[in-house]
Scaffold this active site. Structure first.
Site, PDB file in Angstrom:
ATOM      1  N   TYR B 108     -12.020  -3.067   7.839  1.00 45.68           N
ATOM      2  CA  TYR B 108     -13.267  -2.991   7.084  1.00 45.68           C
ATOM      3  C   TYR B 108     -14.415  -2.558   7.979  1.00 45.68           C
ATOM      4  O   TYR B 108     -14.494  -2.979   9.145  1.00 45.68           O
ATOM      5  CB  TYR B 108     -13.633  -4.362   6.508  1.00 45.68           C
ATOM      6  CG  TYR B 108     -12.833  -4.783   5.302  1.00 45.68           C
ATOM      7  CD1 TYR B 108     -13.245  -4.435   4.023  1.00 45.68           C
ATOM      8  CD2 TYR B 108     -11.689  -5.563   5.442  1.00 45.68           C
ATOM      9  CE1 TYR B 108     -12.536  -4.851   2.907  1.00 45.68           C
ATOM     10  CE2 TYR B 108     -10.969  -5.975   4.325  1.00 45.68           C
ATOM     11  CZ  TYR B 108     -11.398  -5.622   3.068  1.00 45.68           C
ATOM     12  OH  TYR B 108     -10.701  -6.029   1.971  1.00 45.68           O
ATOM     13  N   ARG B 157      -2.686  -9.540   3.888  1.00 50.29           N
ATOM     14  CA  ARG B 157      -3.164  -9.165   2.562  1.00 50.29           C
ATOM     15  C   ARG B 157      -2.460  -7.889   2.115  1.00 50.29           C
ATOM     16  O   ARG B 157      -2.358  -6.934   2.883  1.00 50.29           O
ATOM     17  CB  ARG B 157      -4.681  -8.870   2.572  1.00 50.29           C
ATOM     18  CG  ARG B 157      -5.616 -10.031   2.848  1.00 50.29           C
ATOM     19  CD  ARG B 157      -5.477 -11.218   1.919  1.00 50.29           C
ATOM     20  NE  ARG B 157      -5.169 -10.969   0.529  1.00 50.29           N
ATOM     21  CZ  ARG B 157      -6.038 -10.603  -0.409  1.00 50.29           C
ATOM     22  NH1 ARG B 157      -7.302 -10.417  -0.105  1.00 50.29           N
ATOM     23  NH2 ARG B 157      -5.664 -10.436  -1.664  1.00 50.29           N
ATOM     24  N   HIS B 160      -5.500  -3.682  -1.243  1.00 55.82           N
ATOM     25  CA  HIS B 160      -6.274  -4.065  -2.435  1.00 55.82           C
ATOM     26  C   HIS B 160      -7.653  -3.452  -2.401  1.00 55.82           C
ATOM     27  O   HIS B 160      -8.180  -3.101  -1.332  1.00 55.82           O
ATOM     28  CB  HIS B 160      -6.387  -5.590  -2.542  1.00 55.82           C
ATOM     29  CG  HIS B 160      -7.130  -6.217  -1.405  1.00 55.82           C
ATOM     30  ND1 HIS B 160      -6.514  -6.554  -0.219  1.00 55.82           N
ATOM     31  CD2 HIS B 160      -8.429  -6.563  -1.256  1.00 55.82           C
ATOM     32  CE1 HIS B 160      -7.408  -7.073   0.610  1.00 55.82           C
ATOM     33  NE2 HIS B 160      -8.574  -7.085   0.008  1.00 55.82           N
TER      34      HIS B 160
END
Lengths: 234, 242
Positions: B108, B157, B160
């Protein structure tokens, strides 16, 4: 067998996660990308009403500030009318005031704030009675699986608060105050009057105000909020 | 009458409960007292209205909205599109949809993310749009990568995209995550598995939509979003709504 009802189930919620800032307030994530950003400043130059600053912290069940929370508020204008077509009250509109904003908690202190105006009273459900002036809040963060809605009321509206249909839904009268801002003396840093309120929504949880007017939470786990509202001169 | 219709009660069984110990961060961030249940007033049925003019022309194009002159982000080019509907299957027009994600390597662009995968200089990772009159939205991006996180010692994760959606009323406000068809990390993700109903999880998984892809250019996934529905309501013996 019976006929089936063809309603659509709501899309399930998922946590906003630790990086919610990227999508909703990218500047706080560390970069600028959009020309226009949604902010924590709701009041424009010509907005009518008393200027206030709502400042707060969301606490976790251990009493530690949640430093990655994102808070949104939705409120009526100074006349008590929402800027939305479903609000058909015969009251003054204020085109300078959308009544919505969002703020991220500070990564170091957990404090978030809004620059806004104090809302007026709004008609109650089904057009009956009056709701005391209040601000609607929605809180999301990592670890919060579905956004939390709550309301904040104002201590200087004691008469209206006593008749408020939502506050009166709270069975335990002593807990109604957890949604009401308590006015306190001006802080050293700001020579303006301020208010603080604390919302605690957990059992085995108690709260007190320390000498500086900050809310301290004891016993875990719980979920709590502390608001400080500073009235600002116009 | 001050308003036309109110929202139906939220069906909490399709959502994750607040307290989900397998997703550890929820333990100290979940209310323990029962929530107060409010019937709808104007405070609930109204919500912020956003205009198309508030958004920039590239806000829904993550391939371009942070790219350097002539540059492009690394990764699988995809279109994500769908419809925002309410519980009655009616389109929800003119509402703000915002989205954010990791880059193709699972990193990110965020000051708090220190994963070893590199930042992509041509990728910001966020965008926004408003639905059209039929409730449709779409945007271009790259497919995000999976990434590890500190929950258990080896938690990952699935790929997504985060979605934030407004309805016409503030109590329709929703944040969720879209997953991709076929991702083997979905069934072992502690955050996905906060949702107790497997059927509800399926509604977060976007299928490949080949018909919506651009040949020789971009694949497409479809993700429809359903918000709380409103109902026809008898107020003072008059039927309102619809």
């Amino acid at each position: 067998m019976v006929q089936s009802l063809n309603y659509f189930a709501e899309t399930p919620s998922q946590t906003a996660g630790p990086y919610v800032h990227i999508g909703l307030i990218p500047h706080q994530a560390g970069f600028d990308i959009f020309e226009q950003n949604f902010t924590n400043e709701l009041a424009a130059a010509g907005t009518r009403g008393e200027r206030i600053r709502i400042e707060g912290t969301v606490f976790d069940g251990a009493g530690v500030p949640i430093r990655d929370a994102l808070v949104e508020i939705w409120q009526a204008n100074a006349a008590g009318k929402y800027n939305h077509p479903a609000d058909r009250q015969e009251k003054a509109t204020d085109e300078t005031f959308r009544g919505w904003g969002r703020a991220g908690a500070d990564f170091n202190t957990g404090i978030w704030f809004f620059e806004t105006i104090k809302p007026g009273a709004v008609v109650g459900r089904s057009g009956r009675g009056t709701m005391a002036p209040h601000v609607n809040l929605w809180i999301v963060a990592r670890g919060i699986n579905i956004g939390l809605n709550t309301r904040m009321y104002f201590a200087d509206e004691a008469e209206a608060n006593a008749k408020d249909p939502v506050l009166n839904l709270i069975e335990d009268e002593s807990r109604r105050s957890t949604l009401i801002a308590q006015r306190r003396s001006a802080t050293a840093r700001r020579s303006i009057p301020s208010i603080s309120i604390c919302v605690v929504s957990a059992r085995r949880c108690s709260w007190t105000f320390d000498p500086k007017g900050r809310c301290r939470i004891s016993a875990a786990p719980c979920f709590a909020l502390l608001f400080t509202i500073h009235s600002r001169p116009r | 009458m001050p308003w036309r219709a109110e929202f139906v009660m939220r069906d909490r069984t399709v959502h994750p409960p607040a307290f989900t110990p397998n997703y550890k961060t929820s333990v100290l961030r979940s209310p323990e007292r029962p929530l107060l249940s409010l019937q709808n007033s104007l405070s609930e049925v109204t919500g912020p209205v956003f205009g198309h003019t508030e958004l920039g022309p590239l806000d829904n194009d993550l391939l371009l909205n942070y790219a350097r002159e002539g540059g492009s982000p690394i990764g699988e080019r995809i279109i994500v599109h769908g419809q925002v509907l309410d519980g009655n299957g009616r389109p929800v027009p003119n509402v703000l949809v915002e989205f954010w994600q990791a880059n193709a390597g699972g990193r990110y662009r965020h000051k708090n993310d220190n994963y070893v995968a590199p930042i992509d200089p041509n990728f910001g990772g966020c965008g926004r749009t408003t639905t059209d009159e039929a409730g449709h939205y779409s945007f271009r991006t790259v497919k995000p990568g999976p990434y590890p996180w500190r929950n258990h010692v080896n938690s990952w994760r699935p790929a997504h995209i985060h979605f934030s959606v407004f309805g016409s009323g503030f109590v329709q406000r929703l944040i969720t995550q879209m997953y991709f068809e076929g991702d083997p990390l979905i069934p072992i993700c502690p955050i996905v598995q906060t949702i107790p109903d497997p059927k509800a999880i399926e509604r977060l998984i976007a299928p490949l939509d080949l018909n919506a892809s651009v040949p020789l250019d971009t694949l497409a996934y479809r993700f429809d979003i359903v918000l709380r529905g409103s109902r026809s309501t008898l107020f003072e013996n008059k039927l309102h709504g619809n």
